[in-house]
Motif scaffolding. Structure first.
Motif, short mmCIF file in Angstrom:
data_model
loop_
_atom_site.label_atom_id
_atom_site.label_comp_id
_atom_site.label_asym_id
_atom_site.label_seq_id
_atom_site.Cartn_x
_atom_site.Cartn_y
_atom_site.Cartn_z
N MET A 1 0.46 6.83 -1.77
CA MET A 1 1.10 5.50 -1.73
C MET A 1 2.62 5.67 -1.60
N ARG A 2 3.19 5.15 -0.53
CA ARG A 2 4.63 5.24 -0.31
C ARG A 2 5.41 4.30 -1.22
N CYS A 3 6.59 4.72 -1.58
CA CYS A 3 7.48 3.86 -2.37
C CYS A 3 7.94 2.70 -1.49
N PRO A 4 7.76 1.45 -1.96
CA PRO A 4 8.17 0.31 -1.12
C PRO A 4 9.70 0.21 -0.97
N ARG A 5 10.44 0.93 -1.81
CA ARG A 5 11.91 0.83 -1.73
C ARG A 5 12.52 1.91 -0.83
N CYS A 6 12.17 3.17 -1.11
CA CYS A 6 12.81 4.24 -0.33
C CYS A 6 11.86 4.94 0.65
N GLN A 7 10.60 4.51 0.67
CA GLN A 7 9.58 5.07 1.58
C GLN A 7 9.19 6.52 1.25
N HIS A 8 9.63 7.00 0.11
CA HIS A 8 9.26 8.36 -0.29
C HIS A 8 7.74 8.40 -0.48
N GLU A 9 7.14 9.52 -0.06
CA GLU A 9 5.67 9.56 -0.05
C GLU A 9 5.01 9.86 -1.39
N ASP A 10 5.77 10.40 -2.31
CA ASP A 10 5.15 10.82 -3.56
C ASP A 10 5.48 9.85 -4.70
N THR A 11 4.45 9.12 -5.15
CA THR A 11 4.65 8.24 -6.30
C THR A 11 3.66 8.64 -7.39
N ARG A 12 4.13 8.51 -8.61
CA ARG A 12 3.35 8.96 -9.75
C ARG A 12 2.66 7.75 -10.39
N VAL A 13 1.41 7.92 -10.83
CA VAL A 13 0.71 6.85 -11.52
C VAL A 13 1.06 6.90 -13.00
N LEU A 14 1.62 5.80 -13.51
CA LEU A 14 2.02 5.75 -14.92
C LEU A 14 0.85 5.34 -15.80
N ASP A 15 0.14 4.30 -15.37
CA ASP A 15 -1.09 3.96 -16.08
C ASP A 15 -2.06 3.19 -15.18
N THR A 16 -3.31 3.22 -15.59
CA THR A 16 -4.39 2.60 -14.80
C THR A 16 -5.14 1.64 -15.71
N ARG A 17 -5.29 0.42 -15.25
CA ARG A 17 -6.03 -0.56 -16.06
C ARG A 17 -7.10 -1.23 -15.20
N MET A 18 -8.11 -1.78 -15.87
CA MET A 18 -9.14 -2.54 -15.17
C MET A 18 -9.17 -3.95 -15.75
N PRO A 19 -8.35 -4.85 -15.21
CA PRO A 19 -8.33 -6.22 -15.73
C PRO A 19 -9.65 -6.95 -15.50
N GLU A 20 -10.38 -6.55 -14.46
CA GLU A 20 -11.72 -7.08 -14.18
C GLU A 20 -12.60 -5.88 -13.81
N PRO A 21 -13.93 -6.04 -13.92
CA PRO A 21 -14.80 -4.90 -13.62
C PRO A 21 -14.63 -4.36 -12.20
N GLN A 22 -14.22 -5.23 -11.26
CA GLN A 22 -14.11 -4.80 -9.86
C GLN A 22 -12.66 -4.58 -9.43
N THR A 23 -11.74 -4.57 -10.37
CA THR A 23 -10.33 -4.47 -10.03
C THR A 23 -9.66 -3.35 -10.82
N VAL A 24 -8.95 -2.50 -10.09
CA VAL A 24 -8.17 -1.45 -10.75
C VAL A 24 -6.70 -1.69 -10.45
N LYS A 25 -5.91 -1.73 -11.51
CA LYS A 25 -4.48 -1.95 -11.34
C LYS A 25 -3.74 -0.70 -11.80
N ARG A 26 -2.86 -0.19 -10.94
CA ARG A 26 -2.10 1.00 -11.32
C ARG A 26 -0.62 0.71 -11.30
N ARG A 27 0.06 1.18 -12.33
CA ARG A 27 1.51 1.12 -12.35
C ARG A 27 2.00 2.46 -11.83
N ARG A 28 2.90 2.40 -10.87
CA ARG A 28 3.38 3.63 -10.25
C ARG A 28 4.89 3.72 -10.33
N GLN A 29 5.35 4.96 -10.23
CA GLN A 29 6.80 5.18 -10.20
C GLN A 29 7.10 6.19 -9.10
#
Ligand SMILES: [Zn+2]
Length: 151
Positions: A1-29
Motif C-alpha cells: 500500500m503506497r503512502c497517499p502523501r509521499c507515494q512511498h511504497e513501504d507502509t507499516r501496519v500499526l493495528d488491525t481491527r474488525m469492526p464488522e465480520p466482513q470488514t478489516v480496518k488497518r491503521r498504517r504509517q
C-alpha cells in the motif's frame, strides 16, 4: 500500500481491527514520511446481484446459499467446516464468471453440480427443493401478469 502523501511504497501496519465480520480496518504509517492513514478491506464479490426468474434483481447473499446447502445436507452428519468449504467452492466457481449479475438458475445449477460430487442424497434433496422454488416463482410471475383472477 503506497503512502497517499509521499507515494512511498513501504507502509507499516500499526493495528488491525474488525469492526464488522466482513470488514478489516488497518491503521498504517508511512515508513518514509511518517504519515498515518487507514485502509478498509471488504469482500467486493458481495456486490454481485442475482437475477430471479421473476425478473427481480436481488443482492447476492452468501448466507442464502450456505443455508440451502446446510438444509440439503440436513446438518448433523457433516462438520461445519466441511459445509463451509463446500460453499466456498460453489462461490469460487460462481465468481469465476466475472459477471456482476448471476441468474438464480445458474446459482442453483452450480450448487447442484457441487452437491452431486459431495453427497448424492443431499443432491436429490436440493434438487427437489430447488425445483419447487422455481415452480413457485413461475407461479408468482404468472399471478403478477394478471392470470391470478381465476383463483
Ligand atoms: Zn509517506
Amino acid at each position: 500500500m503506497r503512502c497517499p502523501r509521499c507515494q512511498h511504497e513501504d507502509t507499516r501496519v500499526l493495528d488491525t481491527r474488525m469492526p464488522e465480520p466482513q470488514t478489516v480496518k488497518r491503521r498504517r504509517q508511512c515508513s518514509s514520511c511518517g504519515f498515518r492513514f487507514s485502509t478498509v478491506e471488504r469482500p467486493v464479490r458481495e456486490e454481485i446481484s442475482v437475477l430471479k426468474r421473476s425478473g427481480k434483481v436481488e443482492e447476492f447473499d452468501r448466507q442464502k446459499i450456505s443455508t440451502s446447502v446446510q438444509c440439503a445436507l440436513k446438518k448433523g452428519n457433516r462438520r461445519r467446516e466441511e459445509v463451509e468449504a463446500l460453499v466456498e467452492v460453489i462461490l469460487q466457481n460462481l465468481f469465476k464468471e466475472k459477471s456482476k449479475c448471476l441468474s438464480s438458475e445458474k446459482i442453483g445449477e452450480e450448487v447442484l453440480r457441487c452437491l452431486q460430487r459431495f453427497d448424492k442424497l443431499a443432491y436429490v434433496r436440493y434438487l427437489s427443493v430447488h425445483r419447487t422454488f422455481a415452480d413457485l416463482e413461475e407461479f408468482q410471475r404468472q399471478i403478477g401478469e394478471g392470470h391470478g383472477d381465476t383463483i
